[in-house]
Design an enzyme around this catalytic site. Structure first.
Site, PDB file in Angstrom:
ATOM      1  N   LYS A  87       0.999  -1.447   0.114  1.00 35.08           N
ATOM      2  CA  LYS A  87      -0.035   0.290   0.137  1.00 35.08           C
ATOM      3  C   LYS A  87       1.368   1.159   0.037  1.00 35.08           C
ATOM      4  O   LYS A  87       1.974   1.108   0.067  1.00 35.08           O
ATOM      5  CB  LYS A  87      -1.231  -0.237   0.913  1.00 35.08           C
ATOM      6  CG  LYS A  87      -2.292  -1.721   0.928  1.00 35.08           C
ATOM      7  CD  LYS A  87      -2.849  -0.993   0.098  1.00 35.08           C
ATOM      8  CE  LYS A  87      -4.168  -3.176  -0.421  1.00 35.08           C
ATOM      9  NZ  LYS A  87      -4.230  -2.948   0.235  1.00 35.08           N
TER      10      LYS A  87
HETATM   11  C1  LIG Z   1      -5.140  -4.451   1.113  1.00 32.76           C
HETATM   12  C2  LIG Z   1      -6.936  -4.106   0.608  1.00 32.76           C
HETATM   13  C3  LIG Z   1      -7.747  -4.655   1.989  1.00 32.76           C
HETATM   14  C4  LIG Z   1      -7.146  -4.953   2.830  1.00 32.76           C
HETATM   15  O1  LIG Z   1      -5.913  -4.306   3.593  1.00 32.76           O
HETATM   16  P1  LIG Z   1      -5.557  -5.057   4.905  1.00 32.76           P
HETATM   17  O2  LIG Z   1      -4.689  -3.814   5.757  1.00 32.76           O
HETATM   18  O3  LIG Z   1      -4.203  -6.148   4.134  1.00 32.76           O
HETATM   19  O4  LIG Z   1      -6.629  -6.215   5.681  1.00 32.76           O
HETATM   20  C5  LIG Z   1      -8.859  -4.143   1.978  1.00 32.76           C
HETATM   21  N1  LIG Z   1      -9.654  -3.378   0.939  1.00 32.76           N
HETATM   22  C6  LIG Z   1      -8.862  -3.144  -0.269  1.00 32.76           C
HETATM   23  C7  LIG Z   1      -9.684  -2.914  -1.323  1.00 32.76           C
HETATM   24  C8  LIG Z   1      -7.600  -3.590  -0.615  1.00 32.76           C
HETATM   25  O5  LIG Z   1      -7.461  -2.948  -1.714  1.00 32.76           O
END
Ligand SMILES: *Cc1c(COP(=O)(O)O)cnc(C)c1O
Length: 387
Positions: free
Chosen positions: A184
């Site tokens: 991210k």
């Molecule tokens: C990465 C992601 C998540 C989950 O995030 P985590 O921190 O791994 O729980 C949820 N929604 C979307 C759209 C994502 O891309």
């Protein structure tokens, strides 16, 4: 052609992050503690939200959001199929059911018009996802929610720094969940943040640590007390100070990270816009895009190969890519439980077949960006119809 494989989305971690982690590991406090608290404060200021709660994932944040807003058994939550499975899985976790509605053809964000049509007497919440970092139509969504007495939870996993009509994502809906997963825009390896009103965040905070009341994380500290009471059977969703160490240093870089993401996206746009083979991402004039992903769409009618083959050709040219997302109604669990056909969500499905996410991260060099462009154009020219 590129000699070394270009990974799709490695983290951008530097010396300062590593030093901060070592500082934490060398201290007496490695789990939730002072650094987590500082990270929450700095994050809350950045977003302009009333309160923020650091967690071990965005998924945890979405789950807690549903719980503290009272969404549960028999309720319906309207969301998009164009997302990661976590968005809908948490709806299942609380005993509610996801009511998917299709996406807008240009942004691939949830369609406000279809939300309105999908609402039933059981609908309790709307869970929009800011796909790739381009904000959803939040004014319309909040207006619909207000009229039907629904709560709104934003999945802002892609949308750190995004804003809609000048309003920052994280400060619009009832609650907003961010992700700090390794790929991210800002990473703590695993981690997340929930933002919202002080009252809701206080509730979520207690539930994030077993439902223990007071500042239970301090119970081993000199300033803390051994005494606590459990008010509800909570979860184990707290962030550690090791993760917060990464987060604190990443926050300092966020402006530069975002600048670089915008720069790379602009280069891609400029390179691909002139060709009939591609549809480049849209950018509505009243939003600030977080550019988490660069999702290029192939105009398949101009090409002799499909998306899967296009990806194989890019892999052969040492370019890592991905697909965001396999629409949720195609996954066996959802398909079988709700009896979905692929074309039940025609826009999501048709676009899934033509999507490729290209590498987009701050550490990419100009040469890396040029290599991606060269490889994508090479494959398209090689397999264009009429060739
Ligand atoms: C990465 C992601 C998540 C989950 O995030 P985590 O921190 O791994 O729980 C949820 N929604 C979307 C759209 C994502 O891309």
């Amino acid at each position: 052609m590129r000699k070394a494989y270009l990974p799709f989305s490695p983290p951008s971690i530097f010396r300062e992050e590593i030093d901060e982690v070592i500082d934490t590991l060398s201290s007496d406090w490695i789990t939730t503690g002072p650094k987590t608290k500082r990270f929450e404060t700095e994050f809350r200021r950045l977003i302009g939200a009333e309160a923020a709660l650091a967690l071990n994932s965005c998924t945890a944040g979405l789950h807690l959001a549903l719980v503290v807003l009272g969404v549960g058994n028999g309720d319906e939550v309207i969301t998009t199929p164009m997302t990661f499975c976590a968005t809908a899985n948490v709806i299942e976790h609380v005993g509610a059911c996801p009511l998917f509605v299709d996406v807008e053809p240009d942004t691939l964000n949830i369609s406000p018009a279809l939300i309105e049509q999908a609402i039933t007497s059981k609908t309790r919440a709307i869970l929009p996802v800011h796909y790739t970092g381009h904000p959803c139509e939040m004014d319309t969504i909040m207006e619909i929610a207000g009229r039907h007495d629904l709560v709104v939870i934003e999945d802002a996993a892609h949308a750190l720094t995004a804003s809609f009509n000048g309003k920052r994502v994280g400060n619009i809906a009832d609650l907003t969940a961010f992700s700090f997963y390794a790929t991210k825009n800002l990473t703590t390896a695993e981690g997340g943040m929930l933002t919202g009103s002080r009252k809701l965040i206080e509730k979520a905070k207690a539930l994030s640590l077993h439902g223990m009341n007071r500042d239970a994380w301090r119970r081993y500290d000199k300033g803390g007390s051994w005494y606590y009471e459990v008010d509800a059977p909570g979860y184990k969703y707290n962030m550690t100070d090791i993760q917060a160490s990464l987060g604190l240093q990443q926050l300092k870089r966020l402006d530069r990270f975002q600048e670089r993401r915008r720069e790379i996206s602009a280069k891609y746009n400029e390179a691909f816009a002139q060709y009939p083979y591609f549809e480049i991402p849209v950018l509505r004039p009243y939003v600030k895009h977080a550019w988490h992903l660069y999702a290029l769409r192939l105009n398949l009618e101009t090409l002799k190969i499909d998306r899967d083959r296009f990806i194989e050709e890019l892999t052969e040219r040492n370019i890592g890519t991905s697909v965001h997302f396999i629409p949720l109604h195609l996954h066996p669990y959802y398909r079988e439980k709700y009896g979905f056909k692929p074309t039940d969500y025609p826009v999501a499905y048709a676009n899934f077949l033509r999507l490729i996410s290209l590498p987009l991260y701050p550490r990419m060099s100009d040469q890396d960006v040029a290599d991606v462009i060269e490889a994508v154009l090479d494959v398209a020219e090689m397999y264009r119809i009429g060739q």
